[in-house]
Design a protein around this motif. Structure first.
Motif, PDB file in Angstrom:
ATOM      1  N   ARG A  12       0.832  -1.265  -0.073  1.00 26.42           N
ATOM      2  CA  ARG A  12       0.176  -0.031  -0.099  1.00 26.42           C
ATOM      3  C   ARG A  12       0.989   1.289   0.055  1.00 26.42           C
ATOM      4  O   ARG A  12       0.349   2.283   0.051  1.00 26.42           O
ATOM      5  N   ASN A  13       2.196   1.069   0.110  1.00 26.58           N
ATOM      6  CA  ASN A  13       2.995   2.135   0.125  1.00 26.58           C
ATOM      7  C   ASN A  13       3.457   2.489  -1.259  1.00 26.58           C
ATOM      8  O   ASN A  13       4.215   1.898  -1.910  1.00 26.58           O
ATOM      9  N   ARG A  14       2.873   3.768  -1.687  1.00 24.92           N
ATOM     10  CA  ARG A  14       3.107   4.002  -3.238  1.00 24.92           C
ATOM     11  C   ARG A  14       4.663   4.316  -3.362  1.00 24.92           C
ATOM     12  O   ARG A  14       5.126   3.916  -4.484  1.00 24.92           O
ATOM     13  N   ASN A  15       5.335   4.934  -2.566  1.00 28.65           N
ATOM     14  CA  ASN A  15       6.647   5.257  -3.024  1.00 28.65           C
ATOM     15  C   ASN A  15       7.609   4.124  -2.956  1.00 28.65           C
ATOM     16  O   ASN A  15       8.239   3.917  -3.837  1.00 28.65           O
ATOM     17  N   TYR A  16       7.068   3.132  -2.048  1.00 27.52           N
ATOM     18  CA  TYR A  16       7.840   1.617  -2.197  1.00 27.52           C
ATOM     19  C   TYR A  16       7.618   1.156  -3.466  1.00 27.52           C
ATOM     20  O   TYR A  16       8.388   0.641  -4.093  1.00 27.52           O
ATOM     21  N   ARG A  17       6.399   0.998  -3.855  1.00 32.08           N
ATOM     22  CA  ARG A  17       5.931   0.511  -4.951  1.00 32.08           C
ATOM     23  C   ARG A  17       6.695   0.928  -6.350  1.00 32.08           C
ATOM     24  O   ARG A  17       7.320   0.463  -7.144  1.00 32.08           O
ATOM     25  N   VAL A  18       6.732   2.233  -6.386  1.00 31.36           N
ATOM     26  CA  VAL A  18       7.502   3.084  -7.472  1.00 31.36           C
ATOM     27  C   VAL A  18       8.838   2.742  -7.455  1.00 31.36           C
ATOM     28  O   VAL A  18       9.589   2.501  -8.390  1.00 31.36           O
ATOM     29  N   PHE A  19       9.471   2.710  -6.171  1.00 32.17           N
ATOM     30  CA  PHE A  19      11.035   2.538  -6.057  1.00 32.17           C
ATOM     31  C   PHE A  19      11.104   1.234  -6.567  1.00 32.17           C
ATOM     32  O   PHE A  19      12.203   1.005  -7.185  1.00 32.17           O
ATOM     33  N   LEU A  20      10.481   0.274  -6.154  1.00 30.23           N
ATOM     34  CA  LEU A  20      10.590  -1.060  -6.585  1.00 30.23           C
ATOM     35  C   LEU A  20      10.588  -1.319  -8.055  1.00 30.23           C
ATOM     36  O   LEU A  20      11.390  -2.036  -8.494  1.00 30.23           O
ATOM     37  N   LEU A  21       9.612  -0.738  -8.606  1.00 28.99           N
ATOM     38  CA  LEU A  21       9.660  -0.908 -10.166  1.00 28.99           C
ATOM     39  C   LEU A  21      10.742  -0.169 -11.006  1.00 28.99           C
ATOM     40  O   LEU A  21      10.986  -0.701 -11.726  1.00 28.99           O
ATOM     41  N   ILE A  22      11.245   1.045 -10.345  1.00 26.85           N
ATOM     42  CA  ILE A  22      12.362   1.730 -10.924  1.00 26.85           C
ATOM     43  C   ILE A  22      13.651   0.832 -10.711  1.00 26.85           C
ATOM     44  O   ILE A  22      14.336   0.813 -11.753  1.00 26.85           O
ATOM     45  N   GLN A  23      13.756   0.132  -9.617  1.00 26.47           N
ATOM     46  CA  GLN A  23      15.143  -0.414  -9.336  1.00 26.47           C
ATOM     47  C   GLN A  23      15.077  -1.730 -10.174  1.00 26.47           C
ATOM     48  O   GLN A  23      16.086  -2.281 -10.679  1.00 26.47           O
ATOM     49  N   THR A  24      13.815  -2.324 -10.418  1.00 23.61           N
ATOM     50  CA  THR A  24      13.636  -3.571 -11.526  1.00 23.61           C
ATOM     51  C   THR A  24      14.319  -3.285 -12.706  1.00 23.61           C
ATOM     52  O   THR A  24      14.938  -3.842 -13.375  1.00 23.61           O
ATOM     53  N   PHE A  25      13.826  -2.147 -13.286  1.00 22.10           N
ATOM     54  CA  PHE A  25      13.938  -1.638 -14.697  1.00 22.10           C
ATOM     55  C   PHE A  25      15.534  -1.418 -14.689  1.00 22.10           C
ATOM     56  O   PHE A  25      16.270  -1.579 -15.757  1.00 22.10           O
ATOM     57  N   SER A  26      16.062  -0.587 -13.981  1.00 24.52           N
ATOM     58  CA  SER A  26      17.419  -0.204 -13.872  1.00 24.52           C
ATOM     59  C   SER A  26      18.256  -1.602 -13.693  1.00 24.52           C
ATOM     60  O   SER A  26      19.153  -1.700 -14.316  1.00 24.52           O
ATOM     61  N   ALA A  27      17.652  -2.642 -13.012  1.00 23.39           N
ATOM     62  CA  ALA A  27      18.433  -3.894 -12.958  1.00 23.39           C
ATOM     63  C   ALA A  27      18.514  -4.742 -14.232  1.00 23.39           C
ATOM     64  O   ALA A  27      19.420  -5.303 -14.389  1.00 23.39           O
ATOM     65  N   LEU A  28      17.627  -4.416 -14.793  1.00 22.29           N
ATOM     66  CA  LEU A  28      17.493  -5.164 -16.259  1.00 22.29           C
ATOM     67  C   LEU A  28      18.609  -4.576 -16.987  1.00 22.29           C
ATOM     68  O   LEU A  28      19.372  -5.316 -17.941  1.00 22.29           O
ATOM     69  N   GLY A  29      18.743  -3.272 -16.988  1.00 20.48           N
ATOM     70  CA  GLY A  29      19.881  -2.506 -17.977  1.00 20.48           C
ATOM     71  C   GLY A  29      21.288  -2.920 -17.372  1.00 20.48           C
ATOM     72  O   GLY A  29      22.201  -3.393 -18.111  1.00 20.48           O
ATOM     73  N   ASP A  30      21.334  -3.175 -15.986  1.00 27.02           N
ATOM     74  CA  ASP A  30      22.574  -3.402 -15.242  1.00 27.02           C
ATOM     75  C   ASP A  30      23.007  -4.827 -16.032  1.00 27.02           C
ATOM     76  O   ASP A  30      24.228  -4.878 -15.909  1.00 27.02           O
ATOM     77  N   SER A  31      22.074  -5.577 -15.985  1.00 27.32           N
ATOM     78  CA  SER A  31      22.647  -7.045 -16.484  1.00 27.32           C
ATOM     79  C   SER A  31      23.063  -7.075 -17.888  1.00 27.32           C
ATOM     80  O   SER A  31      23.956  -7.926 -18.110  1.00 27.32           O
ATOM     81  N   PHE A  32      22.763  -6.090 -18.605  1.00 25.90           N
ATOM     82  CA  PHE A  32      23.364  -5.802 -20.039  1.00 25.90           C
ATOM     83  C   PHE A  32      25.164  -5.721 -19.908  1.00 25.90           C
ATOM     84  O   PHE A  32      25.824  -6.260 -20.391  1.00 25.90           O
ATOM     85  N   SER A  33      25.251  -4.665 -19.058  1.00 24.76           N
ATOM     86  CA  SER A  33      26.654  -4.222 -18.964  1.00 24.76           C
ATOM     87  C   SER A  33      27.395  -5.413 -18.043  1.00 24.76           C
ATOM     88  O   SER A  33      28.612  -5.423 -18.385  1.00 24.76           O
ATOM     89  N   PHE A  34      26.569  -6.100 -17.079  1.00 26.59           N
ATOM     90  CA  PHE A  34      27.407  -7.127 -16.394  1.00 26.59           C
ATOM     91  C   PHE A  34      27.755  -8.163 -17.388  1.00 26.59           C
ATOM     92  O   PHE A  34      28.949  -8.877 -17.021  1.00 26.59           O
ATOM     93  N   VAL A  35      27.167  -8.382 -18.501  1.00 23.70           N
ATOM     94  CA  VAL A  35      27.643  -9.419 -19.393  1.00 23.70           C
ATOM     95  C   VAL A  35      28.623  -8.776 -20.560  1.00 23.70           C
ATOM     96  O   VAL A  35      29.678  -9.167 -20.992  1.00 23.70           O
ATOM     97  N   ALA A  36      28.111  -7.575 -20.859  1.00 17.16           N
ATOM     98  CA  ALA A  36      28.722  -6.781 -22.094  1.00 17.16           C
ATOM     99  C   ALA A  36      29.973  -6.400 -21.913  1.00 17.16           C
ATOM    100  O   ALA A  36      31.129  -6.578 -22.708  1.00 17.16           O
ATOM    101  N   ILE A  37      30.450  -5.909 -20.600  1.00 22.83           N
ATOM    102  CA  ILE A  37      31.794  -5.250 -20.544  1.00 22.83           C
ATOM    103  C   ILE A  37      32.646  -6.486 -20.575  1.00 22.83           C
ATOM    104  O   ILE A  37      33.813  -6.383 -21.283  1.00 22.83           O
ATOM    105  N   PRO A  38      32.696  -7.591 -19.708  1.00 26.84           N
ATOM    106  CA  PRO A  38      33.590  -8.521 -19.971  1.00 26.84           C
ATOM    107  C   PRO A  38      33.963  -9.056 -21.359  1.00 26.84           C
ATOM    108  O   PRO A  38      35.112  -9.413 -21.919  1.00 26.84           O
ATOM    109  N   LEU A  39      32.423  -9.214 -22.089  1.00 28.71           N
ATOM    110  CA  LEU A  39      32.667  -9.900 -23.444  1.00 28.71           C
ATOM    111  C   LEU A  39      33.367  -8.608 -24.322  1.00 28.71           C
ATOM    112  O   LEU A  39      34.071  -8.975 -25.248  1.00 28.71           O
TER     113      LEU A  39
END
Length: 415
Positions: A12-39
């Motif tokens: 029910r905490n709107r700030n928490y829900r928005v923060f969770l969604l933002i961090q999920t999307f950011s983590a998706l991008g992080d996983s690209f560089s996590f693989v791409a930089i070593p490659l």
């Protein structure tokens, strides 16, 4: 707010829900560089040692940033700091695909990636300090589990997708996608509102003041002094420093094993790393019950020891599915131990000191990481992955079991 079921209150905490969604999307991008930089480094140089050097250089940048990141997080608006970190990483990562259109300078990797590591440290320190300003004190472990789980959901598919993108368009394309996700994350943080941090009272104000001479050094030492005085955080910091030294280069070792030793392509690397992040996802489901049932100490020691066993077995198999499963076990253990550790710090640290304590904790235990990454990757190149993994796994198990001789195992969840 006291007495409401934590699960209901969180959703029910709107700030928490928005923060969770933002961090999920950011983590998706992080996983690209996590693989791409070593490659990208491997494609450009063919050297696992160079991969380790880039990882090590990024670790050094994180350590240097950690010297003042906590002071900044405690002095300035934390929401703006999160936005600044995202914007900076967006611009820095965007440089790589732009420059790679015309040339392939390795110096750019050695410049940009460590700088992004510094901003990542600032973001991470601030992120830890922000969570208690979004949720209630009795919800911290559960909130961290959700955030950790969202990271896992994003990164289960992310590495596989990054592997496909790298195979089809090259690693620089995956890095460009990561840059775009940081831009979206920075915009999303505008929608999050934080509770103000309570000002320190009398004795706490004195405790947070620097030593004679004050200034940045004194403020940083306030975090060190808090860690050193705490009966659980002190041994935990020492043990984690040793674990980080041993395991900081494991991603590079796994990539080297799959590509060079076994001869598979970039897409298979993505599959293996995706399989590993399933363990992170599972950790978010079990950590709250594990910590509640066993207490902090047994949870941390047991999880870390199991992680060491998984690392030790990685070099004993030529099967890609088994390597993926062992990576999942390693990250499951790391996830449980990490969520417990972070939640404990958030629970026992006064809000006005949380940035400095977090920075001191991470700077201290990551200080051996760059040396470890260089040593582990050099060892893999010189002695083979199997021997190095066995040595690392045995070392991690020994470090975990030595925690039984400290106050960690006698601590309750509240320490």
């Amino acid at each position: 707010m006291i007495g409401r079921p934590p699960t209901v209150s969180l959703w029910r905490n709107r700030n928490y829900r928005v923060f969770l969604l933002i961090q999920t999307f950011s983590a998706l991008g992080d996983s690209f560089s996590f693989v791409a930089i070593p490659l990208l480094v491997l494609h450009s140089t063919g050297s696992v040692v160079q991969m380790g050097l880039v990882t090590g250089a990024t670790g050094v940048a994180s350590i240097v940033t950690g010297l003042f990141a906590g002071v900044i997080a405690d002095r300035f608006d934390r929401r703006r700091l999160l936005m600044l970190s995202d914007v900076a990483r967006c611009l820095l990562y965007a440089l790589i695909p732009l420059v790679w259109l015309f040339a392939t300078p390795m110096w750019l990797i050695y410049t940009v990636v460590p700088l992004t590591g510094g901003f990542a440290m600032l973001f991470q320190v601030t992120y830890v300090a922000v969570v208690p300003a979004i949720v209630e004190p009795d919800q911290i472990t559960r909130a961290n589990a959700h955030l950790f789980g969202s990271y896992a959901v994003a990164t289960v598919g992310g590495p596989a997708l990054a592997g496909f993108v790298a195979a089809a368009f090259g690693p620089v394309a995956a890095i460009g996608i990561d840059a775009a996700t940081f831009a979206v994350s920075a915009a999303g943080i505008l929608l999050v509102r934080l509770r103000p941090t309570p000002p320190p009272a009398g004795d706490e104000e004195k405790a947070s003041e620097g030593v004679a001479g004050g200034g940045l050094r004194g403020e940083f030492l306030a975090g060190i002094r808090f860690l050193w005085a705490h009966p659980v955080l002190r041994p935990l910091t020492v043990l984690l420093s040793l674990v980080i030294f041993l395991t900081h280069g494991m991603t590079d070792v796994i990539i080297f094993r799959v590509k060079k030793d076994l001869g598979y392509g970039d897409d298979t690397v993505g599959y293996v790393l995706s399989a590993g992040t399933v363990g992170t996802f599972l950790a978010s489901f079990v950590v709250t019950r594990v910590r509640k049932g066993l207490g902090f100490g047994p949870s941390w020691v047991g999880a870390t020891a199991l992680g060491g066993v998984a690392v030790g077995c990685l070099g004993l198999t030529d099967s890609v599915p088994v390597i993926g499963a062992l990576s999942a076990g390693m990250l499951l253990a790391t996830g449980v131990a990490g969520i417990c550790s972070m939640s404990l710090r958030q629970e026992v640290t006064p809000g006005h000191l949380l940035g400095r304590v977090t920075a001191a904790f991470w700077t201290t235990h990551y200080s051996l990481g760059p040396l470890g990454a260089a040593a582990v990757t050099a060892g893999a190149a010189g002695f083979g992955v199997a021997r190095v993994c066995l040595a690392i796994g045995a070392g991690v198990v020994c470090v975990a079991l030595s925690g039984m001789l400290t106050g960690i195992v006698r601590s309750e969840s509240s320490a």
